[in-house]
Write an enzyme that holds these catalytic residues in place. Structure first.
Site, PDB file in Angstrom:
ATOM      1  N   PHE A  47       1.005  -1.246  -0.205  1.00  0.00           N
ATOM      2  CA  PHE A  47      -0.200   0.471   0.227  1.00  0.00           C
ATOM      3  C   PHE A  47       0.636   1.659  -0.004  1.00  0.00           C
ATOM      4  O   PHE A  47       0.805   1.841  -0.607  1.00  0.00           O
ATOM      5  CB  PHE A  47      -1.264   0.212   0.920  1.00  0.00           C
ATOM      6  CG  PHE A  47      -1.573   1.377   1.819  1.00  0.00           C
ATOM      7  CD1 PHE A  47      -2.355   1.681   1.016  1.00  0.00           C
ATOM      8  CD2 PHE A  47      -1.838   1.450   3.092  1.00  0.00           C
ATOM      9  CE1 PHE A  47      -2.600   3.010   0.879  1.00  0.00           C
ATOM     10  CE2 PHE A  47      -2.494   3.224   2.884  1.00  0.00           C
ATOM     11  CZ  PHE A  47      -2.638   3.876   2.051  1.00  0.00           C
TER      12      PHE A  47
ATOM     13  N   THR B 267       6.328   2.806  12.521  1.00  0.00           N
ATOM     14  CA  THR B 267       4.978   3.369  12.556  1.00  0.00           C
ATOM     15  C   THR B 267       4.732   3.969  14.331  1.00  0.00           C
ATOM     16  O   THR B 267       5.834   3.213  15.564  1.00  0.00           O
ATOM     17  CB  THR B 267       4.082   1.677  12.897  1.00  0.00           C
ATOM     18  OG1 THR B 267       2.813   2.040  13.294  1.00  0.00           O
ATOM     19  CG2 THR B 267       4.949   0.933  13.334  1.00  0.00           C
ATOM     20  N   ASP B 268       4.295   5.126  14.265  1.00  0.00           N
ATOM     21  CA  ASP B 268       3.530   5.490  15.463  1.00  0.00           C
ATOM     22  C   ASP B 268       3.383   4.238  16.569  1.00  0.00           C
ATOM     23  O   ASP B 268       3.202   4.682  18.065  1.00  0.00           O
ATOM     24  CB  ASP B 268       2.734   6.594  15.739  1.00  0.00           C
ATOM     25  CG  ASP B 268       1.047   6.040  15.180  1.00  0.00           C
ATOM     26  OD1 ASP B 268       1.268   4.891  15.022  1.00  0.00           O
ATOM     27  OD2 ASP B 268       0.734   6.423  15.808  1.00  0.00           O
ATOM     28  N   GLU B 269       2.826   2.881  16.243  1.00  0.00           N
ATOM     29  CA  GLU B 269       2.358   1.559  17.411  1.00  0.00           C
ATOM     30  C   GLU B 269       3.697   1.681  18.295  1.00  0.00           C
ATOM     31  O   GLU B 269       2.960   0.429  19.031  1.00  0.00           O
ATOM     32  CB  GLU B 269       1.598   0.710  16.212  1.00  0.00           C
ATOM     33  CG  GLU B 269       0.810   1.780  15.792  1.00  0.00           C
ATOM     34  CD  GLU B 269       0.048  -0.009  14.702  1.00  0.00           C
ATOM     35  OE1 GLU B 269      -0.112  -0.905  15.917  1.00  0.00           O
ATOM     36  OE2 GLU B 269      -1.305   0.811  14.055  1.00  0.00           O
TER      37      GLU B 269
ATOM     38  N   TYR C 118       2.951  -7.304  16.373  1.00  0.00           N
ATOM     39  CA  TYR C 118       3.674  -6.539  15.171  1.00  0.00           C
ATOM     40  C   TYR C 118       4.162  -4.430  15.648  1.00  0.00           C
ATOM     41  O   TYR C 118       5.323  -4.763  15.073  1.00  0.00           O
ATOM     42  CB  TYR C 118       2.499  -5.929  14.763  1.00  0.00           C
ATOM     43  CG  TYR C 118       2.284  -4.457  13.627  1.00  0.00           C
ATOM     44  CD1 TYR C 118       3.152  -4.553  12.431  1.00  0.00           C
ATOM     45  CD2 TYR C 118       1.632  -3.418  13.847  1.00  0.00           C
ATOM     46  CE1 TYR C 118       3.553  -3.733  11.457  1.00  0.00           C
ATOM     47  CE2 TYR C 118       2.221  -2.064  13.007  1.00  0.00           C
ATOM     48  CZ  TYR C 118       2.842  -2.243  11.814  1.00  0.00           C
ATOM     49  OH  TYR C 118       2.704  -1.012  10.698  1.00  0.00           O
TER      50      TYR C 118
ATOM     51  N   LYS D 269       8.246  -4.129  14.797  1.00  0.00           N
ATOM     52  CA  LYS D 269       8.031  -2.998  14.024  1.00  0.00           C
ATOM     53  C   LYS D 269       9.412  -2.026  15.210  1.00  0.00           C
ATOM     54  O   LYS D 269      10.568  -1.480  15.168  1.00  0.00           O
ATOM     55  CB  LYS D 269       7.701  -2.153  14.044  1.00  0.00           C
ATOM     56  CG  LYS D 269       6.185  -2.785  12.517  1.00  0.00           C
ATOM     57  CD  LYS D 269       7.150  -2.539  11.525  1.00  0.00           C
ATOM     58  CE  LYS D 269       6.955  -1.914  10.729  1.00  0.00           C
ATOM     59  NZ  LYS D 269       7.956  -1.387   9.535  1.00  0.00           N
TER      60      LYS D 269
ATOM     61  N   TYR E  79     -15.929  -2.016  16.691  1.00  0.00           N
ATOM     62  CA  TYR E  79     -15.123  -2.758  18.053  1.00  0.00           C
ATOM     63  C   TYR E  79     -15.755  -2.268  18.910  1.00  0.00           C
ATOM     64  O   TYR E  79     -15.286  -0.952  18.594  1.00  0.00           O
ATOM     65  CB  TYR E  79     -13.819  -3.131  17.367  1.00  0.00           C
ATOM     66  CG  TYR E  79     -13.417  -5.050  17.672  1.00  0.00           C
ATOM     67  CD1 TYR E  79     -13.581  -5.868  18.482  1.00  0.00           C
ATOM     68  CD2 TYR E  79     -12.886  -4.897  16.488  1.00  0.00           C
ATOM     69  CE1 TYR E  79     -13.579  -6.847  17.652  1.00  0.00           C
ATOM     70  CE2 TYR E  79     -13.261  -6.388  15.300  1.00  0.00           C
ATOM     71  CZ  TYR E  79     -12.946  -7.627  16.550  1.00  0.00           C
ATOM     72  OH  TYR E  79     -13.925  -8.416  16.174  1.00  0.00           O
TER      73      TYR E  79
ATOM     74  N   PRO F 258      -7.756  -8.385  21.650  1.00  0.00           N
ATOM     75  CA  PRO F 258      -6.013  -8.533  21.639  1.00  0.00           C
ATOM     76  C   PRO F 258      -5.015  -7.696  21.174  1.00  0.00           C
ATOM     77  O   PRO F 258      -4.585  -7.912  20.142  1.00  0.00           O
ATOM     78  CB  PRO F 258      -5.957  -9.670  21.873  1.00  0.00           C
ATOM     79  CG  PRO F 258      -6.550 -10.838  20.780  1.00  0.00           C
ATOM     80  CD  PRO F 258      -7.691  -9.457  20.827  1.00  0.00           C
TER      81      PRO F 258
END
Ligand SMILES: NC(=O)c1ccc[n+]([C@@H]2O[C@H](COP(=O)([O-])OP(=O)(O)OC[C@H]3O[C@@H](n4cnc5c(N)ncnc54)[C@H](O)[C@@H]3O)[C@@H](O)[C@H]2O)c1
Length: 341
Positions: free
Chosen positions: A13, A127-129, A152, A156, A209, A279
């Site tokens: 993407f 990623t900001d995650e 994930y 990262k 969700y 989760p």
């Protein structure tokens, strides 16, 4: 002078958006795109530029040292997008592929760059995650500690650390970016926005969700890619840069869903509430973006215009997404949301 760029994951993407940007707008850039074409990689994402004499594609894996060594030779920039990128897959399946590609793969690209293109600038697309759940009104800057919640984001974070260690240990010219959630054309329809848009266009339920209370700082993919290009040109070596839209007010998923339904011209009755927390999913993401904004970057489109533009693209390009939403995709979708969706 020509700038030679090795892009990994350029059929995904964001990577494909970056490749199209380079070929369409940067006449002095040559691109080598290395992609393993996993379920998320699609050559159609780059078909608009595939005929350019400045574009080449190699089908292969970033963990393949000999291949990466050959492709990186002579590169001025190396941009590592290749990753397993879907949080739900990392929490609902074995996460081995996430560790293998996101950590070991990043290491291989770094190591081969160090050996075969030691003068290249290396951009690790992160990623900001990695900051984990950010309580309001926090906006972590680049010095904030990392608290990844899912396999994930943990993988990262591992890649970020390895990349920065290569800067420190080997003097490699490394930059790490950490961007908030992206949306736009060519996004694989397992991710929230294209999932909801394509379901709405097909009059299928939108699985929302936890009351849609979760907050993401949605950024248009073109804005992300322009930020990455700016970092390659003007970012400081060895530094981390957050990238994000800083939506104000912040947009919880239920408001985003309403925006999508409005742009699609579909009723709220399509929303199918899904109880319980997923989760590994965080409640809120947000980042301090002062550092990249000081380089002269800001997003070009606001969210409602960006969503309208994105919906228009998915409306036009059923030929792109309808074939994807079958086969492997269908199996994964039914495991996650049930076959009644
Ligand atoms: N999507 C987002 O919102 C977002 C936000 C911030 C950062 N990122 C990061 O940006 C990068 C790109 O994300 P995306 O959403 O475009 O992902 P994507 O899943 O759409 O694309 C990943 C691409 O990498 C390729 N790939 C996977 N494993 C590979 C391997 N071992 N060797 C070579 N190629 C491989 C896939 O074939 C695919 O083309 C990732 O590193 C991701 O962590 C994504």
């Amino acid at each position: 002078m020509t700038t030679r760029v090795l892009v990994t994951g350029g059929c995904g993407f964001i990577g494909s958006c970056f490749v199209r940007l380079l070929i369409d707008e940067e006449s002095d850039v040559e691109v080598m795109n290395l992609d393993a074409l996993t379920y998320a990689g699609n050559p159609r994402n780059v078909e608009a530029v595939a005929g350019s004499p400045r574009y080449r594609f190699e089908h292969g894996d970033i963990r393949d040292e000999a291949l990466v060594a050959r492709l990186v030779e002579g590169a001025d920039w190396v941009v590592n997008f290749a990753a397993e990128s879907h949080v739900d897959r990392s929490t609902s399946e074995r996460a081995g592929e996430f560790i293998e590609t996101n950590v070991l793969g990043a290491y291989v690209v770094l190591e081969m760059t160090r050996r075969h293109a030691p003068g290249a600038r290396f951009l690790q697309v992160g990623t900001d995650e990695v900051y984990g759940d950010v309580a309001w009104p926090g906006f972590p800057d680049e010095q904030a500690p990392l608290h990844p919640s899912s396999p994930y984001s943990a993988a990262k974070a591992g890649a970020d650390h390895v990349a920065l260690a290569f800067a420190r240990t080997h003097g490699l010219d490394v930059i790490v970016s950490r961007c908030t959630n992206n949306y736009g054309a060519y996004q694989y329809p397992e991710k929230m926005i294209p999932l909801f848009v394509t379901n709405a266009l097909a009059d299928e339920p939108l699985p929302l969700y936890d009351g849609g209370t979760q907050v993401r700082d949605w950024l248009r993919v073109e804005d992300h890619c322009r930020a990455l290009l700016l970092l390659l040109r003007r970012g400081a070596s060895g530094e981390v840069y957050n990238i994000g839209a800083n939506q104000d007010p912040e947009v919880p998923n239920k408001d985003l869903t309403a925006m999508i339904l409005e742009a699609c011209g579909k009723p709220a009755s399509l929303i199918r509430p899904v109880e319980g927390l997923r989760p590994g999913h965080d409640q809120r993401y947000a980042v301090d973006t002062a550092k990249i904004r000081a380089l002269g970057w800001s997003p070009r489109l606001d969210l409602s215009d960006g969503i309208a533009e994105t919906v228009a693209w998915y409306r036009e390009r059923r030929d792109w997404w309808e074939p994807i939403k079958s086969g492997e995709y269908r199996k994964f979708y039914e495991e996650l949301y049930g076959s009644g969706s």
